[in-house]
Design a protein around this motif. Structure first.
Motif, PDB file in Angstrom:
ATOM      1  N   VAL A  57      -9.605   5.870   2.817  1.00 14.02           N
ATOM      2  CA  VAL A  57      -9.544   4.695   3.517  1.00 14.02           C
ATOM      3  C   VAL A  57      -8.202   4.172   3.865  1.00 14.02           C
ATOM      4  CG1 VAL A  57     -11.931   3.945   2.598  1.00 14.02           C
ATOM      5  CG2 VAL A  57      -9.826   3.421   1.168  1.00 14.02           C
ATOM      6  N   SER A  58      -7.034   4.608   3.293  1.00 13.91           N
ATOM      7  CA  SER A  58      -5.900   4.377   3.590  1.00 13.91           C
ATOM      8  C   SER A  58      -5.267   5.020   4.703  1.00 13.91           C
ATOM      9  CB  SER A  58      -4.918   4.315   2.350  1.00 13.91           C
ATOM     10  OG  SER A  58      -4.962   5.850   2.078  1.00 13.91           O
ATOM     11  N   ASP A  64      -9.017  -1.128  -2.324  1.00 12.72           N
ATOM     12  CA  ASP A  64      -9.960   0.076  -1.808  1.00 12.72           C
ATOM     13  C   ASP A  64      -9.236   1.256  -2.111  1.00 12.72           C
ATOM     14  OD1 ASP A  64     -11.463  -1.929  -0.783  1.00 12.72           O
ATOM     15  OD2 ASP A  64     -10.666  -1.955   1.294  1.00 12.72           O
ATOM     16  N   VAL A  65      -7.988   1.194  -2.043  1.00 13.05           N
ATOM     17  CA  VAL A  65      -7.090   2.481  -2.234  1.00 13.05           C
ATOM     18  C   VAL A  65      -7.481   2.967  -3.633  1.00 13.05           C
ATOM     19  CG1 VAL A  65      -4.862   3.182  -2.468  1.00 13.05           C
ATOM     20  CG2 VAL A  65      -5.468   1.793  -0.640  1.00 13.05           C
ATOM     21  N   LEU A  69      -6.518 -10.591  -8.825  1.00 12.50           N
ATOM     22  CA  LEU A  69      -5.799 -11.095  -7.590  1.00 12.50           C
ATOM     23  C   LEU A  69      -5.261 -10.127  -6.792  1.00 12.50           C
ATOM     24  CD1 LEU A  69      -3.717 -13.926  -9.661  1.00 12.50           C
ATOM     25  CD2 LEU A  69      -6.141 -13.839  -8.598  1.00 12.50           C
ATOM     26  N   ASP A  86      -5.123  -7.664  -3.817  1.00 15.11           N
ATOM     27  CA  ASP A  86      -5.123  -7.711  -2.396  1.00 15.11           C
ATOM     28  C   ASP A  86      -6.548  -6.601  -2.214  1.00 15.11           C
ATOM     29  OD1 ASP A  86      -4.126  -9.454  -0.784  1.00 15.11           O
ATOM     30  OD2 ASP A  86      -2.508  -8.385  -0.034  1.00 15.11           O
ATOM     31  N   ASP A  87      -7.329  -6.865  -1.521  1.00 17.89           N
ATOM     32  CA  ASP A  87      -8.477  -6.272  -1.304  1.00 17.89           C
ATOM     33  C   ASP A  87      -8.299  -4.826  -0.658  1.00 17.89           C
ATOM     34  OD1 ASP A  87     -10.963  -7.440  -1.931  1.00 17.89           O
ATOM     35  OD2 ASP A  87     -11.745  -7.607   0.142  1.00 17.89           O
ATOM     36  N   HIS A  88      -6.998  -4.534   0.055  1.00 15.90           N
ATOM     37  CA  HIS A  88      -7.094  -3.450   0.716  1.00 15.90           C
ATOM     38  C   HIS A  88      -6.440  -2.398  -0.418  1.00 15.90           C
ATOM     39  CE1 HIS A  88      -3.353  -5.299   1.629  1.00 15.90           C
ATOM     40  NE2 HIS A  88      -2.910  -3.978   1.716  1.00 15.90           N
ATOM     41  N   LEU A 112     -15.512   0.479   4.033  1.00 16.86           N
ATOM     42  CA  LEU A 112     -14.405  -0.398   3.630  1.00 16.86           C
ATOM     43  C   LEU A 112     -13.480   0.280   4.711  1.00 16.86           C
ATOM     44  CD1 LEU A 112     -13.896   0.134  -0.418  1.00 16.86           C
ATOM     45  CD2 LEU A 112     -15.057  -1.632   0.761  1.00 16.86           C
ATOM     46  N   VAL A 127       0.160   4.193  -2.485  1.00 13.04           N
ATOM     47  CA  VAL A 127      -0.307   5.728  -2.522  1.00 13.04           C
ATOM     48  C   VAL A 127       0.889   6.565  -2.304  1.00 13.04           C
ATOM     49  CG1 VAL A 127      -2.621   5.078  -1.577  1.00 13.04           C
ATOM     50  CG2 VAL A 127      -0.566   5.422  -0.043  1.00 13.04           C
ATOM     51  N   GLU A 135       0.820  -1.145  -0.065  1.00 13.83           N
ATOM     52  CA  GLU A 135       0.079  -0.010  -0.006  1.00 13.83           C
ATOM     53  C   GLU A 135       0.990   1.183   0.075  1.00 13.83           C
ATOM     54  OE1 GLU A 135      -2.428   0.158   3.306  1.00 13.83           O
ATOM     55  OE2 GLU A 135      -3.907   1.373   2.422  1.00 13.83           O
ATOM     56  N   ASP A 136       1.936   1.315   0.689  1.00  8.89           N
ATOM     57  CA  ASP A 136       2.872   2.495   0.853  1.00  8.89           C
ATOM     58  C   ASP A 136       3.160   2.818  -0.621  1.00  8.89           C
ATOM     59  OD1 ASP A 136       4.360   0.187   1.103  1.00  8.89           O
ATOM     60  OD2 ASP A 136       5.640   0.985   2.371  1.00  8.89           O
ATOM     61  N   ARG A 170      -3.097  -4.100   5.428  1.00  9.28           N
ATOM     62  CA  ARG A 170      -2.821  -2.667   5.632  1.00  9.28           C
ATOM     63  C   ARG A 170      -2.332  -2.144   6.675  1.00  9.28           C
ATOM     64  NH1 ARG A 170      -8.637  -0.680   5.210  1.00  9.28           N
ATOM     65  NH2 ARG A 170      -8.041  -0.408   2.838  1.00  9.28           N
ATOM     66  N   ARG A 221     -14.701  -7.321  -7.911  1.00 17.59           N
ATOM     67  CA  ARG A 221     -15.909  -6.448  -6.987  1.00 17.59           C
ATOM     68  C   ARG A 221     -16.483  -5.813  -7.897  1.00 17.59           C
ATOM     69  NH1 ARG A 221     -12.025  -4.525  -2.333  1.00 17.59           N
ATOM     70  NH2 ARG A 221     -13.767  -3.066  -2.007  1.00 17.59           N
ATOM     71  N   LEU A 272      -9.986   2.137  -5.853  1.00 18.98           N
ATOM     72  CA  LEU A 272     -11.385   2.850  -5.724  1.00 18.98           C
ATOM     73  C   LEU A 272     -11.384   4.312  -5.355  1.00 18.98           C
ATOM     74  CD1 LEU A 272     -13.607  -0.019  -4.447  1.00 18.98           C
ATOM     75  CD2 LEU A 272     -13.351   0.756  -6.701  1.00 18.98           C
ATOM     76  N   ASP A 273     -10.745   4.523  -3.964  1.00 19.73           N
ATOM     77  CA  ASP A 273     -10.773   5.696  -3.471  1.00 19.73           C
ATOM     78  C   ASP A 273     -10.167   6.933  -4.521  1.00 19.73           C
ATOM     79  OD1 ASP A 273     -11.759   7.061  -1.125  1.00 19.73           O
ATOM     80  OD2 ASP A 273      -9.595   6.946  -0.078  1.00 19.73           O
ATOM     81  N   GLU A 285     -20.755  -3.761  -1.524  1.00 24.66           N
ATOM     82  CA  GLU A 285     -19.365  -3.915  -0.878  1.00 24.66           C
ATOM     83  C   GLU A 285     -19.471  -4.415   0.627  1.00 24.66           C
ATOM     84  OE1 GLU A 285     -16.237  -2.754  -2.487  1.00 24.66           O
ATOM     85  OE2 GLU A 285     -17.397  -3.619  -3.969  1.00 24.66           O
ATOM     86  N   ARG A 320      -8.149  -8.256   5.024  1.00 27.53           N
ATOM     87  CA  ARG A 320      -9.263  -8.753   5.026  1.00 27.53           C
ATOM     88  C   ARG A 320      -9.173  -9.878   3.912  1.00 27.53           C
ATOM     89  NH1 ARG A 320     -13.276  -4.741   3.502  1.00 27.53           N
ATOM     90  NH2 ARG A 320     -11.584  -3.992   2.101  1.00 27.53           N
ATOM     91  N   ASP A 330     -15.626   8.719   1.688  1.00 26.60           N
ATOM     92  CA  ASP A 330     -16.091   7.990   0.841  1.00 26.60           C
ATOM     93  C   ASP A 330     -15.908   6.215   1.214  1.00 26.60           C
ATOM     94  OD1 ASP A 330     -17.387   7.774  -1.579  1.00 26.60           O
ATOM     95  OD2 ASP A 330     -15.423   8.555  -2.875  1.00 26.60           O
TER      96      ASP A 330
END
Lengths: 358, 673
Positions: B109-110, A160-161, A153, A155-157, B153, A117, A113-114, B434, A200, A163-164, B196, B485, B149
């Protein structure tokens, strides 16, 4: 040593030399012309030239005008979408402009993640005791293509990023001691093999267009695929040179279409047709409508037409609709082509079938 | 602030140009007029301008008076709510005033904990050697709007922080040697797509209002939406100018309503009506009553009236009740069997949630029933009633009637909660997931750099520094705490031998697997399938997220031949082990569906003895949990072999009939408990 590296970098299989997969090629070209189409999701089995096509697209992309030295590749003309430092610079004077090839930034499935973003700049902190933001993949992808191979494949998180920031074209970072916001307006291009799991719905919707591809079945064309690939691997330089005229032709076509795009007109009748398609086909939300009209406009521009015709909608509607259909669990992602035809047929009877789409 | 629009923030689509979605717009306006309403939750399908609406609201928000230079935007007219700085600075003097627009603060969310609540100012500490608090997002959001937003999540941990601050209106910070508190009163605005996953009930209740939105179905409106959006995309500046008069009008209306609000009177009879409505809706707690009263008054103010009418109360109920009603509301038009599971499973307040869960399940049942009846009928038509004789050609049986599976929940104990998807969230033991916060330990070499720096910063003045600005000692090291998750891994071992053909056993067994698959689909679990028949066991489906494929394979699974039970067990064990190796955070659940009548062995031993040995091997691997579903019909001539197997494996044991009686939950729940 350096030479070999350069060679591998330079010789990418030419886009125009790809056999078949017209839908996929069309979707990619439309995106190259109009970045507002927000990307493509390519679904298909293994070994159907998905990744090759995306990498090949990079060589066709037009140049971007950028602010020199800006890590986000800001557009000097577009003040609204600028990063804060470019804005500061503009206030105090002129910006240095330069040209850059549109970037294709790859997001590996294993990315953390780091890195995606951005994070705290380690070196700066240790050496100077100062806090500085170190841009990540999203920064690099601004105004370019963010390419995710095997996007299902991810990762979910990380999803999320994505999408955001995909939602607003802005990456807001509030983590690891840094607080930073920068533009992250990217075209999301993903490939996936549906056998390995679905995406998703929310992420699915972020892809402007979607194509489903299959292996080529006609023996003649399969042979052609092999022949070209072998020729490329034996002597990439020669192969690329042989295809350069074709490449140049398409490149020019893209540039011409890019210029023509703002002048393409849409009659109200066409808008109603699109709204009707969206309602009848039962899609979620309004993004399908907006993408359909943009795709049709871009198609018209590509064909050198000044007004969107029914054929443009016909040629592109399925690209915008396929992944936005409501579906039940265990139901395959697919489009009721017949129904689409019926809706289109209800509007006019005198149009030829576009046999390209199944 | 520069007034020149060219230099202002990026262009945002004007609020007044949004078409349709009247309820969403009104809910936002109500909050702009009256911050006491407690925010709004916007639920809706994708692509319905949820985010656009919230961001465009910012441009319409009125100005507030603040103390100049205060990072918390303290209200100069309410000294009791001052932050510590203002309290000391303006004890005697009058504070300098400033005006600023109400801010919309984004919570991505991050985000990590340190930036949400605030933390030690690292630069200041290194350079000055002192400890100073650096305000975070909660500080910035004081007296403004905190916008999340995709709020569903958000990590559990951050949700807890938000809840704490929202409940008290104050952010207490005790970390990194800093002890600080500051006012944090904010309007919480969130958007979410229910597809979701759902929100936790406690968080849902924090939102004063809630609206559910859908796409417009009128072609004219849709066309107009396309037109406006296209013209905005082509020339944002021109579009904004075109709408500036409308925007100005709306802004003035909000300001007028703000002024009118304190004068709005409410008839006591109407207050009784509020209570009556809330009681009838079986709302928990009193928040609904309060919010509904406030909402009705704000509506009256927005309509330019000084008294509340009955219609205002009725209207207010539409915003206040949807997310609070205990009785399941008529299910919104959702195309799929709903996915309203809580995305998470907090450890303590489970009981509270139970009730909600059950309601949701009921809903689910109702929605699924037509489908099920259809399938049931099909089954009766298709499935052979008689058992095929042993050694007969392979037969493919239909899939039996699926039944709603109640929630399978992983309850995890210990410090390192294993990662597991939407069933529960856990901290991971690996370096994936995360990064949510840091901890004072050093076990996994997963450096939390920012936290380490902050830990080291205050001592830099005293430490010897050559060539670097920061010297880090081992006592400063901090480690990342990550949450992840990931779905769980359900591995099905299906007995496909000839004996399964008897008395529709396979039909029912397939039904059982399908039910679990449906559940797995909604929670994005990983699934795998092993089938054993004839002489050997085969991996039909290697671990995958594609529940669709599992379902297809299940449908096509033929039955016939003898029962190599031990081979099936060993193969499943291998698959589960291999997967554990790849992803140590996952918890495989082995589900064996068989009658236990082993009659083929791989080695020298007798089939039954070998199967028991294989079962003991599985028992010895602690990370693999198992569950045996006995398909043997109970009665006179039952052998109880599957039960013996379950005992050897230390697995939960269930008869197929029991499962159909809706007990699957406890079955799986207990297994994983």
């Amino acid at each position: 040593m350096e030479q070999t590296i350069e060679q591998t970098v330079r010789y990418i299989y030419p886009f125009t030399a790809l056999v078949g997969q017209e839908n996929m090629k069309l979707a990619l070209i439309l995106n190259a012309i109009n970045p507002k189409l927000a990307g493509v999701l390519i679904r298909g089995e293994k070994g159907t030239a998905k990744s090759t096509a995306v990498r090949a697209l990079a060589t066709l992309l037009p140049d971007n005008q950028v602010v020199a030295g800006c890590p986000f590749g800001c557009d000097p003309e577009d003040v609204a979408a600028m990063c804060s430092s470019c804005r500061e610079q503009l206030r105090s004077g002129e910006l240095n402009k330069t040209k850059h090839k549109m970037r294709v930034v790859e997001l590996p499935v294993s990315a953390t993640e780091d890195r995606v973003v951005g994070t705290l700049d380690l070196e700066e902190a240790i050496k100077k005791g100062e806090k500085r933001f170190e841009p990540g993949v999203l920064a690099e992808a601004n105004r370019g293509i963010l390419y995710v191979d095997e996007v299902n494949l991810l990762d979910d998180h990380i999803v999320d990023v994505l999408l955001d920031s995909a939602a607003m074209g802005v990456n807001t970072v509030e983590r690891e001691g840094v607080s930073f916001t920068h533009p992250a307006n990217f075209m999301l291009v993903g490939t996936m093999n549906p056998e390995e799991g679905e995406l998703r719905p929310q992420l699915l919707d972020r892809f402007g267009l979607c194509v489903q591809i299959q292996g080529i079945l006609e023996p003649d064309r399969r042979v052609e695929v092999i022949r070209r690939r072998v020729a490329f691997e034996e002597d990439p330089a020669r192969f690329c040179a042989a295809w350069e005229p074709e490449q140049e032709k398409l490149r020019r076509q893209i540039i011409a279409a890019k210029k023509a795009l703002p002048h393409v007109q849409v009659a109200d009748r066409m808008l109603y047709l699109i709204a009707e398609i969206a309602i009848e086909m039962g899609v979620d939300g309004h993004r399908a409508d907006l993408i359909m009209i943009k795709a049709a406009k871009t198609m018209a521009a590509l064909q050198g037409r000044e007004e969107v015709g029914e054929e443009d909608i016909r040629a592109t509607a399925d690209l915008a609709l396929m992944h936005r259909m409501r579906r039940k669990p265990f139901q395959d992602l697919r489009l009721d082509q017949q129904k689409l035809e019926e809706i289109m047929g209800g509007h006019s009877h005198s149009h030829t079938h576009n046999s390209e789409h199944k | 602030m520069q007034s020149n629009i060219r230099y202002s923030k990026r262009y945002v689509y004007p609020f007044t140009a949004l078409l349709g979605q009247e309820k969403m717009k009104k809910a936002l306006l109500l909050n702009a007029v009256n911050p006491r309403l407690g925010g709004v939750l916007i639920r809706g399908e994708k692509g319905t301008a949820k985010s656009t609406a919230v961001r465009s609201l910012a441009a319409l928000l009125p100005e507030i008076t603040v103390i100049a230079g205060c990072p918390y935007q303290c209200d100069p007219f309410h000294p009791e709510k001052f932050c510590i700085n203002c309290r000391t600075a303006y004890k005697l003097e009058t504070p300098p005033l400033a005006w600023r627009q109400v801010q919309v603060v984004d919570l991505p969310v991050s985000a990590t904990e340190d930036r949400v609540v605030g933390s030690l100012d690292f630069e200041y500490a290194v350079k000055q050697g002192g400890r100073r608090f650096e305000p975070g997002l909660l500080a910035r959001a004081n007296r403004g709007i905190l916008y999340v937003d995709e709020v569903n999540l958000l990590d559990d941990h951050l949700v807890d922080l938000l809840l704490d601050a929202a409940a008290l209106g104050v952010n207490f910070v005790e970390r990194e040697g800093i002890s600080y508190s500051h006012p944090a009163e904010f309007i919480l605005v969130g958007t979410m797509n229910p597809e979701e996953g759902e929100l936790r009930p406690q968080l849902i209740d924090r939102f004063g209002l809630c609206v559910q939105i859908e796409g417009e179905s009128d072609p004219k409106t849709r066309v107009e939406i396309i037109k406006r959006r296209e013209s905005f995309d082509q020339d944002p500046l021109g579009f904004l100018e075109m709408w500036s008069a409308e925007e100005e009008k709306a802004r003035r209306e909000i300001i007028a309503a703000c002024r009118l609000l304190p004068e709005v009177a409410m008839d006591p009879q109407l207050e009784e009506l509020v209570v009556q409505i809330c009681t009838e809706a079986l709302v928990a707690g009193h928040r609904a009553d309060l919010v509904m009263t406030a909402c009705a008054r704000t509506l009256a103010a927005l309509y330019g009236r000084r008294e509340v009418r009955e219609s205002d109360v009725q209207e207010a109920a539409e915003y206040v009740l949807p997310h609070r009603m205990r009785q399941a509301p008529p299910p919104p038009q959702e195309p799929e069997p709903p996915e309203p599971e809580e995305p998470d499973e907090p450890e303590d307040p489970e009981e509270e949630e139970e009730q909600q869960e059950q309601e949701q399940e009921q809903q689910q049942e109702q929605q699924q029933s037509p489908e099920m009846q259809e399938e049931q009928q099909e089954d009766q038509d298709q499935s052979p009633q008689k058992a095929p004789p042993q050694g007969a050609p392979d037969v493919v049986f239909a899939v039996g009637e699926p039944f709603p599976v109640r929630r399978i929940s992983y309850k995890v104990k210990g410090i390192l909660r294993r990662g597991s998807g939407r069933r529960s969230r856990g901290q991971t033991a690996t370096k994936t997931g995360r990064y949510v916060r840091s901890a004072m330990r050093w076990e996994r070499q997963d450096l939390a750099f920012d936290a380490t720096l902050r830990a080291a910063a205050p001592y830099q003045k005293r430490r010897r520094r050559d060539r670097v600005a920061v010297v880090i000692e081992s006592a400063d090291l901090r480690e990342k705490v990550r949450e992840k998750r990931v779905g769980n891994f359900l591995l099905f071992a299906v007995d496909a031998s000839g004996s399964m053909g008897a008395q529709q056993r396979m039909v029912e067994a397939k039904g059982a697997v399908l039910s679990l698959l449906l559940d797995a689909y909604q929670k994005r679990d990983r699934v795998g399938m092993v089938a054993f028949r004839g002489e050997q066991a085969d991996v039909l489906l290697p671990p995958t997220n594609s529940v669709e494929r599992a379902q297809k394979l299940l449908q096509e699974l033929p039955v016939g031949g003898r029962t190599p039970l031990s081979a099936g067990l060993i193969k499943s064990y291998e698959v589960a082990k291999a997967h554990l190796f790849k992803d140590p955070d996952i918890r495989p659940l082995l589900i064996i569906i068989s009658d236990g009548k082993a009659n083929v062995s791989i080695g020298e031993e007798r089939p039954l003895a070998e199967a028991v040995r294989a079962a003991e091997m599985i028992k010895d691997e602690e990370r693999i949990k198992s569950l045996v579903v006995d398909v043997e019909s109970s009665g006179f001539l039952s052998f109880g072999l599957a039960r013996q197997l379950a005992e050897a494996m230390d697995a939960e044991y269930y008869k197929l009939d029991d499962l159909k009686a809706d007990r699957l939950v406890e079955a799986v729940h207990n297994t994983l408990g």
